[in-house]
Design a protein around this motif. Structure first.
Motif, PDB file in Angstrom:
ATOM      1  N   THR A  45       0.808  -1.217   0.000  1.00 15.27           N
ATOM      2  CA  THR A  45       0.000   0.000   0.000  1.00 15.27           C
ATOM      3  C   THR A  45       0.845   1.274   0.000  1.00 15.27           C
ATOM      4  O   THR A  45       0.292   2.373   0.011  1.00 15.27           O
ATOM      5  N   CYS A  46       2.167   1.131  -0.033  1.00 18.46           N
ATOM      6  CA  CYS A  46       3.059   2.292   0.006  1.00 18.46           C
ATOM      7  C   CYS A  46       2.907   3.133  -1.264  1.00 18.46           C
ATOM      8  O   CYS A  46       2.886   2.613  -2.372  1.00 18.46           O
ATOM      9  N   LYS A  47       2.811   4.456  -1.095  1.00 17.67           N
ATOM     10  CA  LYS A  47       2.646   5.381  -2.213  1.00 17.67           C
ATOM     11  C   LYS A  47       3.977   5.932  -2.709  1.00 17.67           C
ATOM     12  O   LYS A  47       4.004   6.767  -3.605  1.00 17.67           O
ATOM     13  N   TYR A  48       5.064   5.514  -2.102  1.00 13.08           N
ATOM     14  CA  TYR A  48       6.360   6.124  -2.376  1.00 13.08           C
ATOM     15  C   TYR A  48       7.339   5.094  -2.933  1.00 13.08           C
ATOM     16  O   TYR A  48       7.085   3.900  -2.910  1.00 13.08           O
ATOM     17  N   VAL A  49       8.468   5.566  -3.418  1.00 10.31           N
ATOM     18  CA  VAL A  49       9.447   4.684  -4.042  1.00 10.31           C
ATOM     19  C   VAL A  49      10.340   4.031  -2.991  1.00 10.31           C
ATOM     20  O   VAL A  49      10.507   4.550  -1.889  1.00 10.31           O
ATOM     21  N   LYS A  50      10.914   2.913  -3.364  1.00 10.62           N
ATOM     22  CA  LYS A  50      11.845   2.186  -2.510  1.00 10.62           C
ATOM     23  C   LYS A  50      12.991   3.123  -2.119  1.00 10.62           C
ATOM     24  O   LYS A  50      13.529   3.840  -2.954  1.00 10.62           O
ATOM     25  N   GLY A  51      13.351   3.122  -0.856  1.00 13.47           N
ATOM     26  CA  GLY A  51      14.447   3.960  -0.380  1.00 13.47           C
ATOM     27  C   GLY A  51      13.986   5.257   0.268  1.00 13.47           C
ATOM     28  O   GLY A  51      14.790   5.983   0.855  1.00 13.47           O
ATOM     29  N   THR A  52      12.684   5.567   0.182  1.00  8.99           N
ATOM     30  CA  THR A  52      12.187   6.812   0.764  1.00  8.99           C
ATOM     31  C   THR A  52      12.336   6.805   2.280  1.00  8.99           C
ATOM     32  O   THR A  52      12.632   7.829   2.885  1.00  8.99           O
ATOM     33  N   GLY A  53      12.159   5.654   2.914  1.00  9.76           N
ATOM     34  CA  GLY A  53      12.320   5.556   4.369  1.00  9.76           C
ATOM     35  C   GLY A  53      13.725   5.934   4.810  1.00  9.76           C
ATOM     36  O   GLY A  53      13.912   6.689   5.764  1.00  9.76           O
ATOM     37  N   GLU A  54      14.729   5.434   4.092  1.00  8.03           N
ATOM     38  CA  GLU A  54      16.119   5.760   4.416  1.00  8.03           C
ATOM     39  C   GLU A  54      16.412   7.231   4.132  1.00  8.03           C
ATOM     40  O   GLU A  54      17.109   7.900   4.895  1.00  8.03           O
ATOM     41  N   MET A  55      15.869   7.736   3.034  1.00 12.84           N
ATOM     42  CA  MET A  55      16.070   9.141   2.693  1.00 12.84           C
ATOM     43  C   MET A  55      15.459  10.028   3.786  1.00 12.84           C
ATOM     44  O   MET A  55      16.062  11.008   4.216  1.00 12.84           O
ATOM     45  N   LEU A  56      14.288   9.681   4.255  1.00 15.44           N
ATOM     46  CA  LEU A  56      13.619  10.432   5.305  1.00 15.44           C
ATOM     47  C   LEU A  56      14.436  10.376   6.605  1.00 15.44           C
ATOM     48  O   LEU A  56      14.639  11.395   7.271  1.00 15.44           O
ATOM     49  N   ALA A  57      14.933   9.191   6.953  1.00 19.89           N
ATOM     50  CA  ALA A  57      15.755   9.049   8.164  1.00 19.89           C
ATOM     51  C   ALA A  57      17.015   9.911   8.070  1.00 19.89           C
ATOM     52  O   ALA A  57      17.388  10.580   9.041  1.00 19.89           O
ATOM     53  N   ASN A  58      17.660   9.922   6.916  1.00 20.03           N
ATOM     54  CA  ASN A  58      18.860  10.750   6.733  1.00 20.03           C
ATOM     55  C   ASN A  58      18.535  12.233   6.884  1.00 20.03           C
ATOM     56  O   ASN A  58      19.327  12.996   7.456  1.00 20.03           O
ATOM     57  N   GLU A  59      17.394  12.657   6.368  1.00 19.25           N
ATOM     58  CA  GLU A  59      16.986  14.065   6.502  1.00 19.25           C
ATOM     59  C   GLU A  59      16.746  14.419   7.963  1.00 19.25           C
ATOM     60  O   GLU A  59      17.096  15.509   8.411  1.00 19.25           O
ATOM     61  N   PHE A  60      16.142  13.491   8.716  1.00 16.85           N
ATOM     62  CA  PHE A  60      15.927  13.748  10.140  1.00 16.85           C
ATOM     63  C   PHE A  60      17.250  13.877  10.877  1.00 16.85           C
ATOM     64  O   PHE A  60      17.415  14.758  11.725  1.00 16.85           O
ATOM     65  N   VAL A  61      18.195  13.010  10.588  1.00 17.76           N
ATOM     66  CA  VAL A  61      19.506  13.091  11.233  1.00 17.76           C
ATOM     67  C   VAL A  61      20.162  14.437  10.924  1.00 17.76           C
ATOM     68  O   VAL A  61      20.722  15.091  11.806  1.00 17.76           O
TER      69      VAL A  61
END
Length: 162
Positions: free
Chosen positions: A139-155
């Motif tokens: 059900t994900c609306k986003y591309v593979k790797g978005t979770g890691e990209m988001l985590a890097n932005e938070f860091v």
């Protein structure tokens, strides 16, 4: 690579712009090189093919979205700190690996990741979970790797705050 994922995500309507697209990217597009090679082949010499303009991700997103006629989504990151404690989050659900990635790389000794804060924009599966499938991935609306990209932005955001 990341640029290919961005193009694919925007083209399919599954791209998420993070932190306003302010990060810079040095870009060399194969089609540009293919066009230039015949023009300079007869002359020979050494050429610098990268100019001094490194577009922001926001600029790239706008160009790609215009060419692909696909939408982008923007998600604001939220974070607050109190001494040695930080809380970050947004309107989504991350997989635990990405939450751990934030906590392990946070400059704050105590870091909390709040999910579904100010809304619910779906799941951000970790990259290694895509092969296993399941409800969240399907059900994900986003591309593979978005979770890691988001985590890097938070860091990055947490490092700016410290």
């Amino acid at each position: 690579g990341n640029l290919g994922a961005m193009i694919n995500g925007i083209s399919t309507g599954a791209y998420l712009s993070i932190a306003g697209g302010k990060a810079k990217k040095s870009v060399l597009i194969v089609d540009d090189i293919a066009h230039l090679v015949p023009l300079v082949a007869e002359k020979g010499g050494v050429y610098n093919v990268c100019d001094d303009h490194n577009p922001s991700f926001g600029e790239l997103e706008a160009i790609i979205a215009k060419q692909a006629q696909g939408p982008t989504r923007q998600l604001d990151l939220m974070a607050v700190s109190f001494g040695d404690i930080a809380i970050c989050g947004g309107p989504y659900e991350m997989f635990d690996t990405n939450g751990k990635q934030i906590k392990e790389n946070s400059p704050f000794p105590v870091t909390f990741v709040a999910e579904c804060a100010n809304g619910a924009n779906g799941y951000f599966p970790s990259e290694n979970s895509w092969d296993n499938g399941g409800y969240e991935v399907d059900t994900c609306k986003y591309v593979k790797g978005t979770g890691e990209m988001l985590a890097n932005e938070f860091v990055g955001l947490l490092n700016e705050m410290k």
